[in-house]
Design a protein around this motif. Sequence first.
Motif, PDB file in Angstrom:
ATOM      1  N   LEU A 570       0.823  -1.207   0.000  1.00  0.00           N
ATOM      2  CA  LEU A 570       0.000   0.000   0.000  1.00  0.00           C
ATOM      3  C   LEU A 570       0.861   1.262   0.000  1.00  0.00           C
ATOM      4  O   LEU A 570       0.540   2.234  -0.695  1.00  0.00           O
ATOM      5  N   LEU A 571       1.935   1.250   0.765  1.00  0.00           N
ATOM      6  CA  LEU A 571       2.845   2.402   0.758  1.00  0.00           C
ATOM      7  C   LEU A 571       3.456   2.598  -0.615  1.00  0.00           C
ATOM      8  O   LEU A 571       3.610   3.737  -1.082  1.00  0.00           O
ATOM      9  N   GLY A 576       4.733   5.847  -2.920  1.00  0.00           N
ATOM     10  CA  GLY A 576       5.942   5.665  -3.701  1.00  0.00           C
ATOM     11  C   GLY A 576       7.033   4.956  -2.912  1.00  0.00           C
ATOM     12  O   GLY A 576       6.806   4.420  -1.825  1.00  0.00           O
ATOM     13  N   ILE A 577       8.234   4.941  -3.485  1.00  0.00           N
ATOM     14  CA  ILE A 577       9.371   4.275  -2.859  1.00  0.00           C
ATOM     15  C   ILE A 577       9.819   5.088  -1.645  1.00  0.00           C
ATOM     16  O   ILE A 577      10.257   6.225  -1.771  1.00  0.00           O
ATOM     17  N   THR A 578       9.693   4.495  -0.454  1.00  0.00           N
ATOM     18  CA  THR A 578      10.108   5.175   0.780  1.00  0.00           C
ATOM     19  C   THR A 578      10.839   4.176   1.673  1.00  0.00           C
ATOM     20  O   THR A 578      10.730   2.952   1.495  1.00  0.00           O
ATOM     21  N   TYR A 767       2.410   6.767  -6.687  1.00  0.00           N
ATOM     22  CA  TYR A 767       3.437   6.136  -7.516  1.00  0.00           C
ATOM     23  C   TYR A 767       3.051   6.199  -8.990  1.00  0.00           C
ATOM     24  O   TYR A 767       3.858   6.563  -9.852  1.00  0.00           O
ATOM     25  N   TRP A 768       1.813   5.877  -9.274  1.00  0.00           N
ATOM     26  CA  TRP A 768       1.361   5.854 -10.673  1.00  0.00           C
ATOM     27  C   TRP A 768       1.042   7.259 -11.175  1.00  0.00           C
ATOM     28  O   TRP A 768       1.113   7.512 -12.383  1.00  0.00           O
ATOM     29  N   TRP A 790      12.194  15.431 -15.340  1.00  0.00           N
ATOM     30  CA  TRP A 790      11.679  14.372 -14.480  1.00  0.00           C
ATOM     31  C   TRP A 790      10.753  14.949 -13.405  1.00  0.00           C
ATOM     32  O   TRP A 790      10.923  16.084 -12.975  1.00  0.00           O
ATOM     33  N   PRO A 791       9.758  14.151 -12.955  1.00  0.00           N
ATOM     34  CA  PRO A 791       8.922  14.593 -11.826  1.00  0.00           C
ATOM     35  C   PRO A 791       9.763  14.842 -10.575  1.00  0.00           C
ATOM     36  O   PRO A 791      10.918  14.420 -10.499  1.00  0.00           O
ATOM     37  N   ALA A 792       9.171  15.513  -9.616  1.00  0.00           N
ATOM     38  CA  ALA A 792       9.909  15.903  -8.417  1.00  0.00           C
ATOM     39  C   ALA A 792      10.466  14.690  -7.682  1.00  0.00           C
ATOM     40  O   ALA A 792      11.564  14.712  -7.152  1.00  0.00           O
ATOM     41  N   VAL A 793       9.699  13.607  -7.626  1.00  0.00           N
ATOM     42  CA  VAL A 793      10.144  12.398  -6.943  1.00  0.00           C
ATOM     43  C   VAL A 793      10.767  11.488  -7.982  1.00  0.00           C
ATOM     44  O   VAL A 793      10.087  10.976  -8.856  1.00  0.00           O
TER      45      VAL A 793
END
Length: 925
Positions: A570-571, A576-578, A767-768, A790-793
């Motif tokens: 779920l995270l 996203g990747i954390t 994430y998506w 690129w996006p911020a993350v």
Amino acid sequence: MINSPAPAYVFGPFRLLPLERLLFEGERALRLGSRAMDLLLALLERAGDIVDKHELVAIVWPNAVVDDATLRVHLAALRKALGDGRDGQRYITTIPGRGYGFLAPLAHTGRPAPGAAGAEPRHNLPVMLTRMLGRAEVLQTMANQLLQLRLLCIAGPGGIGKTTLAVVLATRVLRRYADGVCFVDLSPLEEGRLVPLALATALGVAVAAGDAMPVLLAYLRPRHMLIVLDNCEHVIGAAAALADALLKGAPLLHVLATSREPLRITSEQLQRLPALELPPADAVPDAAAVRHFAAVQLFCERCAAVDDAFVLADADVPVVVDICRRLDGIPLALELAAGRIGHFGLHELRRQLDDRFRLLTRGARNMPLRHQTLRATLDWSYGLLDAQERQVLQALSVFRSRFRLESASAVAGCDVFDTLADLAAKSLVSIEFCRQYVYYRLLDTTRAYAGALLSAGGDAGAVLLRHARHCLGLAQRIAADWGSMPPASWSARYGRHVDDLRAAIDWAFGEEGDVALGVSLTLAAQILFYQLSLMDEYRVRVGRALERMAARGLDDPDSEMRLHASQAHLLLHTQGITGTMLRSFQHGYALAMRTDDGSRRCEAICGMWICCLKLADFQRADSYATELAVLCDARGDTPMRLVLARMRSVGEYVQGRYAQSAALARMVLAHPEGACQLGFNHALLADQQVCLRGTLARCLWMQGRPDDALELVREAVAVGFEHNGVTLCVALAVNAIPVALWCGQRELAHAWTCLLCEHAARYGLLYWSAWGAAYLRLLDGGEALAQFPWPAVRSWPIQVDLMATLHDAAADSQALRRARMGMAPWSAPEVLRRDAHHRWRALAQDDAAGLEAVRVQLEEALRLARGQQAPGWELRCATSLAAVLQAQGRGAAAHAVLAPVHAGYRQGRDTTDVMAAAALLAQLA
């Protein structure tokens, strides 16, 4: 026919038989269209009155949107059939701005005449101070029924508008009854024995106090009239006995009753009065369209009566619709809410509805006391229940959605078969039929009322515990059925239970709840929350379960492992990747490895494999696939082996072994159990069939079959709509959009990207959303894009690898480093080619050495593509290399490189790559 005893209207040379819907001019039958006949009957029913054109439209076209022109056309046809205006005879008159009326002399035959011409029959009907809305269809139906039936009962909950409909109906049919209409309000009576006396008083007939029936029957026996018995529910037995006696003793009498439950005597025709129509839940129309829904129309009219500055704006439509929906479309509740609009305004009024019984007070002073407040209306109904009915009603208030009989019994703690039927008869429980099942539901207002009584009593804890335990069993059955039902059918059948599961989980983790039960509920609800795409909500609930376990010191390693696995997935999708995500995957994996449960180990291994894929750590991902293979050899069943095959298919793809990847994907897709939801599919979140279609489509493109690839990703997207939000995001982001761009279908890619962004935003899948943002930047930037924004993350190498195959600007130093170091074999040929292109564009015009270095790198890229047996990359590399050779003046070598690769393509002639190769070959010829 002229002497027929059947009821008939007679005017001029015409005779209309309403039951047979036949119109005669003398002895000759006239042909009249059905709409024209409906118009004529409606006007004759209200002869002498002006009928509003909107009311006419509602009567004749109850389920259609009809403009004024259509009404005028059918009226013209009716006037032509009647010869209206011929020889100065007029039947139908038009009053501009008001409506139409039948004003010619009218007689009735086949029943007692309605009295002297032009004289209205006697009645004591209350005067309606406001107009009735939303009941035109049922009004017309009941008016027609009274032509054939002698006893109608309007039943429904308090405040639904039973009395209003009865009065309007009686007014509509008044002229049918020679001796008029007698209205009897039974609400003031406290004893059933007073019911006949109330009728005698309304009729003005003196009767003996002991037994009024002989005198009443003697008086009524010769009379042709309609008796309206209003508010029968609290004296239901006596009212039923009176109606039965009247119908048997007075053959010309008709009875219309209103009650919160049926009279339950023979010959009764029951009309359950529904709430006013609401806009559909899945669409909110604009201010003009929303007024076609009666609940909104009533609320707005009453608001305007209270505040003359009130105007419904488009921006306020969602607020008004929500207010009307939360009040169940009940006219009384809507009127009470509208009465507070001047004090609160729309937005605050909606917020105040959380305490609706405090808010919905201060009804009009000329309303009955039982309608002065919403609570008074429900108090009236509740006071008529016996102890068993009250206990069951309070227990049913814990349900947040509709429920079955067995669910009601489980929560009430007893057999409620008869009690539930009685509550439904008394309009406190609604009955809904869905295919072969019967469901029950409490209106929101009734639920809130009964829930408050439950909370104030001493049984709330026991009832809520039974509800939570019942929901646990229900959630387990829902999860078990996931693998055996089509997704759409499963969602339609079980999706409605999510509100009850929410309530049960909230109670279990509350002060009076049961933490262990709450943990079990949270885990059992996993499939339902996943498949309904309630990812972010479920993430919060999983986190709360872990917190409550830790606070209570609950020692349950299996539940803890499953909760950490869910939290990790779920995270990933919601945030996203954390670091928290990585730790959750690792914690769940460590706990699983301490058990001997093969399914738990498989789930944990799959989680770590997915984690490594998202980090584009393909080597570690392969190690987890190997670990699962060992587990399969030891204890694996068929579903586990199919999961392993899917993992290996992806593993072969990322290593650039497309033939092997495609073979594995086809094997799983063709397997008898591959078409079903696999046991471990919930751990993967995305549907296995959709994922495999996407992997196979990418393989097909690599193998030089772009048309087949595009067809397969279209199929994957279509199937993705049938599953959870993550499934569709995977289908779009990882497979469909890249294949569309590789095929040069930029418009299709843009449409799919917009769908991805919308879908990810709707379900809170960060994430998506980042994938969608990257695709939009790529598509909006075009070929002129010099540096990929690129996006911020950005810490997701798998996204870097893929974007580098779609635009030169994305083939940056990180992508090149991964390609050179063998970290992303599948994309390496294209990354090297795009990097070479980028370097070529930066060369000075006479930089022969630089151009030669570009050629060398393109040859390297071409060798890699050929080694992978990937015609998709090979054609691109060959085209770029041929262009460089042409620039070096080596046209023959360029043709020799490109022609064989181009000739190998049997499809995709309209794709960008094939057309570019063909154009270059034409130059080289």
